[in-house]
Design an enzyme around this catalytic site. Sequence first.
Site, PDB file in Angstrom:
ATOM      1  N   SER A 680       0.895  -1.183  -0.212  1.00 16.16           N
ATOM      2  CA  SER A 680       0.119  -0.111  -0.018  1.00 16.16           C
ATOM      3  C   SER A 680       0.822   1.291   0.197  1.00 16.16           C
ATOM      4  O   SER A 680       0.244   2.385  -0.013  1.00 16.16           O
ATOM      5  CB  SER A 680      -0.953  -0.191   1.208  1.00 16.16           C
ATOM      6  N   LYS A 723      -6.354   3.605   8.792  1.00 13.23           N
ATOM      7  CA  LYS A 723      -5.561   4.650   8.303  1.00 13.23           C
ATOM      8  C   LYS A 723      -6.125   6.168   8.365  1.00 13.23           C
ATOM      9  O   LYS A 723      -5.500   6.995   8.635  1.00 13.23           O
ATOM     10  CB  LYS A 723      -5.139   4.060   6.926  1.00 13.23           C
TER      11      LYS A 723
END
Length: 801
Positions: A680, A723
């Site tokens: 990611s 996140k």
Amino acid sequence: MTTAKEKFETRKLPMMPIRDVVIFPHMMTPFVVGRESSIRALEEALAADKKIFLATQHDASVDEPKANEIYQVGTVVNIVQSLKLPDGNIKVLVEGIERGKVLQITEAEGFMQATVRLARYAVETNATLEQAMQRVTSLFEQYVKLCQSLNYETMIAAVRMEDPAKLTDTIAANLQLSIEEKQELLEIFDPAERLTRIGDVLDVEIEKLNMDRTIQSRVKRQMERAQKEYYLNEKIKAIQKELGRGEKSEFDELKKKIENAGMPKEVKDKAIQELKKLEAMPPMSAESTVSRNYLDWLLAVPWKKRSKEIRNISRAEKVLNEDHYGLEKIKERILEFLAVRQLVKNPKGSILCFVGPPGVGKTSLGMSIAKATGRKFVRMSLGGVRDEAEVRGHRRTYIGALPGQIIQMMKKAGTKNPVFMLDEVDKMSMDFRGDPSAALLEVLDPEQNFMFVDHYLDVEYDLSQVFFIATANVMHTIPPALQDRMEVLRLHGYTEPEKVEIAKQFLVKKQMEAAGLNEKNIKFTDEAITSLIRSYTREAGVRNLEREIGNVCRKVARKVVKEGSNYTTTITGENVNDFLGVIKFRDTLAHEKSEVGLVTGLAWTEVGGSILSTEATVVDGKGKLTLTGKLGDVMQESAHAAMSYIRSRAQRLGLTRDFYRSFDIHVHVPEGAIPKDGPSAGITIATAISSALSKIPVRRDIAMTGEITLRGKVLPIGGLKEKLLAAHRAGLFEVILPKDNEKDLAEVPENLRSAMKLHFVDTMDQVLAVALEQALPVVEIPAEQPTIASMGDSEAPSAHQ
């Protein structure tokens, strides 16, 4: 040893075969004669000189033995006495005279007549012979002492003789030997040789008798001990009966408990069988202890007792809301469970798995579920468990064997339908003793756990009514087969407003009570709690927040003790530093200013989300890409993919196509001691390299996450909520996300979505358009020089605010 002179004589005598006895010379022997042929031979001898030849037959069951069925060596005897009995048989007493060997057997008037050779030995005595006789006499004395069937005084008097022939025959006749062994001694004509053989036989027989005596004394001691125990136990029972306590024996009580335990038929039959075995065992034996412990465990496990379940949904919802703030999805699932139980008569037990970072309330939520449903609560920690026997128990053949933790916890619960928490299910391991996660497959399968078999109990136990709740921080360490058996519910980290509410409703009250304070002594403002969250904790849960509140309370408690119970203080955002000291985390942007090659990425960890700064710099070189910061293989591959994409878009960045030949690029992710991995960070690394090459700074107030492909496509990532929470905690309110993650916004709290501006992108060109402070220069690319990736620069990213 000796010098023996041998004389031979041949005689013709009536012969009588005898059964089960060997007649020796010099010995008086009585027996009964019944066979017609034997009676005729006896009458013939009585009519003559009263001498008859007796020889033992091979098989005592043969009534009329033939010549070849009789031993060839026998004894010439003198008939001392005969008496005719009423039944026609004749009882005779004979005295052995000498040995003889059959030369020929003939039939004469209904009886046998034998031609016998008699061998007479004259032995000259000497010191050696006397020593051998003394040895045999001494051995026979030992034999008589050990043998209980012989009279000691009579036997010793009988062997006090100087003739070795008579001595050996007397001893041989009184030894308890088989017919074959006695016949072997009879067939030795030489007295000296017979003396040696008798000595050897006595040695063997004495050893046998010694062994028998040792075994007999051991058995006798054991019998005496058992009799003593039996006597004392009976005496105890009699005393208890006199005191009015012994109306029912212990076994009767056990049997009554078995009858009332509500066991299934197979289990009940096994318990009754074990009880019968226990009754037959000595009370103090090791086996009886094992059987008793087994019965105690069978009776201790709940077979029919159930908690009366509370199925009131309104009450359950109230309890869950009182104990926990937020966690709406989890609460909804619990209420669904209760609703189904109201509609279905016999529903199967549920198996849930709470997955989330530490401190979000997984274990306490299980306790609240038990409270809301009115069930008992038991907890089994699986952290570090590596032995399959911890789950299934040990077999009873092992010393100190016990049931597994599943059965032990069911005993502790006392009911067959508790809430059973399997804590830290992701931290099990395995070794040579087995794999406990494989043993849990049966426990957590609703199609199998109604017949769970513990190795110790060795009977089927029904776990289908147990409400199993497993907890874990991560899923990748749990075997896929075990994951498949559980309904996974994810508990994400709390947002800042949620933490403030949790602190106000639960944590402050709990820590004030623990420190002995009341509401007059201390008050926390919302600003103080917010300052604690921002400056002293950086976590997904609230565990460290609770510790910091506890630290403040203890410092206030000290002042209360010092200055009196009327001491009062209010904790505010300004004075919290006076209690906790220097702040641990800066509540600022990820970077103080926008810089070239410095990008803020977002990462997911086991304790929630975090920000991840990424740096890139360009130096003179030969096109080498250096990656530092303890990056994993997947992250390094993402960096190489980003570099390949940038090389394919070099002209778009205002670079020559062979720019990499004269530059080295170094990518570094700070906090180099911490391992990092995953795809990611792809767009973060690509943005950092693009900024370093184009000399255009990256916005400091924006974060990003997403996987990159060689064609510049941005692929979706996981852990979106964590996140975004991490970005929000760091003061970043603008985030670039993959377009395919837009559907996952449903899991993000509304207050978090409304506080942030989210850019959803499909391509890397869109990422650069948002992230860089200046737009990249527009470069016309000649048609004859196509690039690897043509992304359509005119596309604009979609924004969500």
